[in-house]
Design a protein around this motif. Structure first.
Motif, PDB file in Angstrom:
ATOM      1  N   ILE A  66       0.836  -1.204   0.000  1.00 27.41           N
ATOM      2  CA  ILE A  66       0.000   0.000   0.000  1.00 27.41           C
ATOM      3  C   ILE A  66       0.872   1.255   0.000  1.00 27.41           C
ATOM      4  CG2 ILE A  66      -1.561   1.373   1.440  1.00 27.41           C
ATOM      5  CD1 ILE A  66      -2.982  -1.220   2.192  1.00 27.41           C
ATOM      6  N   VAL A  67       1.926   1.256   0.823  1.00 30.01           N
ATOM      7  CA  VAL A  67       2.819   2.417   0.893  1.00 30.01           C
ATOM      8  C   VAL A  67       3.557   2.616  -0.429  1.00 30.01           C
ATOM      9  CG1 VAL A  67       4.883   3.368   1.991  1.00 30.01           C
ATOM     10  CG2 VAL A  67       3.109   2.293   3.386  1.00 30.01           C
ATOM     11  N   VAL A  68       4.076   1.517  -0.995  1.00 32.30           N
ATOM     12  CA  VAL A  68       4.811   1.631  -2.257  1.00 32.30           C
ATOM     13  C   VAL A  68       3.875   2.079  -3.384  1.00 32.30           C
ATOM     14  CG1 VAL A  68       6.108   0.356  -4.008  1.00 32.30           C
ATOM     15  CG2 VAL A  68       6.556  -0.044  -1.580  1.00 32.30           C
ATOM     16  N   CYS A  69       2.647   1.549  -3.407  1.00 23.63           N
ATOM     17  CA  CYS A  69       1.671   1.982  -4.423  1.00 23.63           C
ATOM     18  C   CYS A  69       1.368   3.468  -4.278  1.00 23.63           C
ATOM     19  CB  CYS A  69       0.384   1.164  -4.307  1.00 23.63           C
ATOM     20  SG  CYS A  69       0.515  -0.508  -4.955  1.00 23.63           S
ATOM     21  N   TRP A  70       1.278   3.942  -3.054  1.00 26.09           N
ATOM     22  CA  TRP A  70       1.025   5.368  -2.819  1.00 26.09           C
ATOM     23  C   TRP A  70       2.167   6.215  -3.380  1.00 26.09           C
ATOM     24  CZ3 TRP A  70       3.025   9.615  -0.290  1.00 26.09           C
ATOM     25  CH2 TRP A  70       2.138  10.654  -0.009  1.00 26.09           C
ATOM     26  N   ASP A  73      -7.583  -2.245  -2.361  1.00 21.77           N
ATOM     27  CA  ASP A  73      -6.868  -1.292  -1.510  1.00 21.77           C
ATOM     28  C   ASP A  73      -5.592  -0.771  -2.195  1.00 21.77           C
ATOM     29  OD1 ASP A  73      -8.794  -1.715   0.339  1.00 21.77           O
ATOM     30  OD2 ASP A  73      -7.550  -2.849   1.741  1.00 21.77           O
ATOM     31  N   LEU A  74      -4.960  -1.613  -2.999  1.00 25.19           N
ATOM     32  CA  LEU A  74      -3.734  -1.181  -3.678  1.00 25.19           C
ATOM     33  C   LEU A  74      -4.049  -0.172  -4.772  1.00 25.19           C
ATOM     34  CD1 LEU A  74      -1.713  -4.518  -4.034  1.00 25.19           C
ATOM     35  CD2 LEU A  74      -1.821  -2.910  -2.121  1.00 25.19           C
ATOM     36  N   LEU A  75      -5.127  -0.413  -5.526  1.00 24.36           N
ATOM     37  CA  LEU A  75      -5.520   0.542  -6.563  1.00 24.36           C
ATOM     38  C   LEU A  75      -5.959   1.856  -5.937  1.00 24.36           C
ATOM     39  CD1 LEU A  75      -6.065   1.273  -9.477  1.00 24.36           C
ATOM     40  CD2 LEU A  75      -8.274   0.116  -9.313  1.00 24.36           C
ATOM     41  N   GLN A  76      -6.711   1.772  -4.840  1.00 23.99           N
ATOM     42  CA  GLN A  76      -7.137   2.996  -4.152  1.00 23.99           C
ATOM     43  C   GLN A  76      -5.931   3.776  -3.650  1.00 23.99           C
ATOM     44  OE1 GLN A  76      -6.893   3.650  -0.609  1.00 23.99           O
ATOM     45  NE2 GLN A  76      -7.807   5.673  -0.919  1.00 23.99           N
ATOM     46  N   SER A  77      -4.917   3.067  -3.134  1.00 27.96           N
ATOM     47  CA  SER A  77      -3.716   3.733  -2.631  1.00 27.96           C
ATOM     48  C   SER A  77      -2.955   4.404  -3.767  1.00 27.96           C
ATOM     49  CB  SER A  77      -2.816   2.716  -1.925  1.00 27.96           C
ATOM     50  OG  SER A  77      -1.676   3.347  -1.389  1.00 27.96           O
ATOM     51  N   PHE A  78      -2.874   3.725  -4.928  1.00 22.68           N
ATOM     52  CA  PHE A  78      -2.194   4.320  -6.083  1.00 22.68           C
ATOM     53  C   PHE A  78      -2.911   5.590  -6.531  1.00 22.68           C
ATOM     54  CE2 PHE A  78      -1.735   4.826 -10.681  1.00 22.68           C
ATOM     55  CZ  PHE A  78      -0.360   4.837 -10.822  1.00 22.68           C
ATOM     56  N   LEU A  79      -4.251   5.541  -6.607  1.00 23.73           N
ATOM     57  CA  LEU A  79      -5.026   6.720  -7.023  1.00 23.73           C
ATOM     58  C   LEU A  79      -4.907   7.845  -6.001  1.00 23.73           C
ATOM     59  CD1 LEU A  79      -8.237   4.889  -8.324  1.00 23.73           C
ATOM     60  CD2 LEU A  79      -6.403   5.887  -9.696  1.00 23.73           C
ATOM     61  N   ALA A  80      -4.880   7.470  -4.711  1.00 18.58           N
ATOM     62  CA  ALA A  80      -4.697   8.488  -3.672  1.00 18.58           C
ATOM     63  C   ALA A  80      -3.315   9.115  -3.771  1.00 18.58           C
ATOM     64  CB  ALA A  80      -4.904   7.874  -2.292  1.00 18.58           C
ATOM     65  N   GLY A  81      -2.317   8.289  -4.101  1.00 15.81           N
ATOM     66  CA  GLY A  81      -0.965   8.819  -4.278  1.00 15.81           C
ATOM     67  C   GLY A  81      -0.882   9.794  -5.435  1.00 15.81           C
ATOM     68  N   ALA A  82      -1.616   9.486  -6.524  1.00 19.51           N
ATOM     69  CA  ALA A  82      -1.640  10.400  -7.668  1.00 19.51           C
ATOM     70  C   ALA A  82      -2.219  11.747  -7.268  1.00 19.51           C
ATOM     71  CB  ALA A  82      -2.455   9.783  -8.810  1.00 19.51           C
ATOM     72  N   ALA A  83      -3.274  11.716  -6.443  1.00 24.67           N
ATOM     73  CA  ALA A  83      -3.849  12.974  -5.958  1.00 24.67           C
ATOM     74  C   ALA A  83      -2.920  13.654  -4.969  1.00 24.67           C
ATOM     75  CB  ALA A  83      -5.206  12.712  -5.299  1.00 24.67           C
ATOM     76  N   ALA A  84      -2.234  12.847  -4.150  1.00 23.73           N
ATOM     77  CA  ALA A  84      -1.313  13.420  -3.171  1.00 23.73           C
ATOM     78  C   ALA A  84      -0.177  14.170  -3.848  1.00 23.73           C
ATOM     79  CB  ALA A  84      -0.750  12.320  -2.273  1.00 23.73           C
ATOM     80  N   SER A  85       0.172  13.756  -5.067  1.00 24.36           N
ATOM     81  CA  SER A  85       1.230  14.469  -5.777  1.00 24.36           C
ATOM     82  C   SER A  85       0.855  15.927  -5.983  1.00 24.36           C
ATOM     83  CB  SER A  85       1.503  13.802  -7.131  1.00 24.36           C
ATOM     84  OG  SER A  85       0.406  13.971  -8.014  1.00 24.36           O
ATOM     85  N   GLY A  86      -0.436  16.169  -6.262  1.00 28.29           N
ATOM     86  CA  GLY A  86      -0.892  17.553  -6.411  1.00 28.29           C
ATOM     87  C   GLY A  86      -0.809  18.320  -5.108  1.00 28.29           C
TER      88      GLY A  86
END
Length: 490
Positions: free
Chosen positions: A17-21, A143-156
């Protein structure tokens, strides 16, 4: 056959989850860096609407690339695809820094074309990484896909916070805007290198990831062999269970999920018709001064991030396809709301609308992308993920094109004439000192008036002359000879 046993307790779930984020963050970190730094580019390229043009250049490359990759998805190795994308992000971000240092922060059409070329490279990299990762994670835990999508938003959100910090750190120093921008892109370059290393050496070896990739391979996926090899798992093909390995074609998957595809197109076409171009250029002047656009962009990015975590609360996560579509269509009401708020409202209302735009964008994106793959086999989920990302990027392309409609009746150079001079004056007034402004007739200082007029046609911050520019030399000679021009008031 695949030599891998399922993890008894989903080993490595939280590490995955952390790495996907972090990988999701790296997927858009470079691009968001370029969007967030528009306060610098508006000064550097005042005539070219950088917040709009750079986005418009980015999207054709992204859409064309993801369309090609989605069509040939089952033949393209996922590891090569994702690594190529992250490496291209790293190189392109480094080139932004190199161009600024090589030109010493000068503007001009040549530099702008170079930045536009890098924007196109970001689009190619995004198509490789976003489509590849969403497809890859679609057959793993939601949960991994959600974490990746959240990470994409976190980049902003992270790039906005980082930009605010670097801007504040150098605000009162000479050429502070550029110094903050250089530090900002140096940090972005380091982060993209980190993502390359994470995907190459850490992500493939996580037990949970190995299990789901092995499962996908057993179901007929041909795109995961290199990642399994990197994790030390050998695969060998045989002719057993051919029927089990058959997968639906792309066209059939699209027809079965056409509503989800259109949903993503509508989400991003509306969002990108407002963000970032309208928020950067068309919201008027307010008490926040030249911080206003940065605050609006930071607000959107933060709320987009929050919206992507809301679906973790199962009680309020939308599952109904009809309800999701109805909610997405209703977002069209945000367009007149933004228009009338920019025209008649104050900055408080604009911040509220921007928050709503970000929250709805993040929340609905996660709802669509996590609901759509349910019920399919691994290879089908991978293919469907790529198809949905294609419609997502097509929606972004439509949005940035529609964003230009805000300029109808305003002209290409609305408020651009003399924008460098105006921005410098506004920046000086906003600083922590007492400012007294007095009016001097142009006839009392014709040389200064002439130089100010020349600035209306410049694309750079500072110009030095070894000799007086054309037109000013005559005025200086007239001053030396004692000529004067009376100011007649009627």
């Amino acid at each position: 056959m695949v030599d891998a046993d399922p993890p008894t307790r989903l080993q490595g779930k939280y590490l995955a989850i952390v790495v996907c984020w972090l990988l999701g963050n790296g997927c858009l970190f470079s691009w968001n860096s370029m969007l967030t730094i528009t306060d610098y580019y508006v000064i550097l390229f005042p005539r070219y609407h950088p917040s709009r043009v750079l986005t418009l250049v980015y999207q054709p490359f992204a859409v064309a690339t993801i369309a090609t990759l989605a069509y040939y998805e089952e033949r393209i190795d996922t590891r090569f695809r994702n690594l190529f994308g992250y490496v291209l992000f790293f190189i392109s971000t480094l080139l932004v820094l190199v161009i600024d240092l090589a030109t010493s922060g000068k503007g001009g059409i040549g530099t702008f074309i170079g930045i536009c070329a890098i924007s196109g490279a970001f689009g190619i990299a995004d198509a490789h990484v976003q489509g590849g990762m969403v497809g890859d994670l679609s057959y793993m835990l939601p949960d991994l896909l959600q974490s990746f999508l959240a990470g994409a938003a976190a980049s902003g959100a992270l790039t906005s916070a980082l930009r605010l910090i670097t801007k504040a750190a150098f605000e009162n120093s000479q050429d502070g805007l550029r110094k903050g921008a250089i530090l900002f892109f140096a940090i972005s370059t380091f982060f993209e290198l980190l993502c390359v290393l994470l995907y190459a050496f850490v992500f493939p070896k996580i037990p949970l990831v190995k299990y789901y990739r092995s499962k996908a391979a057993s179901e007929g996926s041909k795109t995961v062999s290199a990642d399994l090899a990197a994790a030390g798992i050998k695969t060998q093909s045989d002719n057993e269970d051919q029927k089990n390995q058959e997968r639906k074609g792309n066209r059939q998957l699209l027809m079965e999920n056409i509503d989800y595809a259109i949903d993503l197109f509508l989400i991003y076409s509306l969002t990108l018709s407002i963000f970032p171009g309208f928020l950067s250029e068309d919201t008027g002047k307010h008490s926040l001064g030249n911080w206003y656009a940065l605050v609006l962009i930071a607000t959107y990015n933060l709320c987009d991030l929050i919206g992507r975590y809301i679906p973790l609360l199962k009680v309020i996560k939308m599952e109904s396809r009809k309800l999701i579509t109805t909610t997405i269509v209703s977002r069209v009401l945000l367009i007149p709301a933004f228009y009338f708020t920019a025209k008649y409202g104050d900055q408080g209302w604009m911040l509220m609308l921007t928050s709503l735009l970000g929250l709805s964008n993040g929340y609905l994106t996660v709802c669509v992308l996590t609901n759509a793959p349910k019920g399919y086999k691994g290879p089908e989920q991978n293919a469907l993920g790529n198809i949905l990302v294609l419609f997502l990027l097509a929606g972004i392309f439509a949005g940035v094109t529609l964003d230009w409609l805000w300029l109808i009746g305003k002209g290409w150079n609305r408020n651009r004439s003399g924008s460098v001079l105006y921005s410098r004056i506004d920046d000086l007034i906003q600083r922590e000192w007492e400012v007294k402004i007095s009016h001097i007739y142009r006839e009392a200082n014709t040389s200064a008036d002439r130089i100010a007029s020349l600035s209306l046609h410049q694309d750079f911050n500072t110009q030095y002359w070894n000799v007086p520019p054309p037109g000013v030399d005559i005025l200086l000679l007239a001053d030396a000879l004692g000529f004067f021009r009376p100011h007649i008031i009627v």
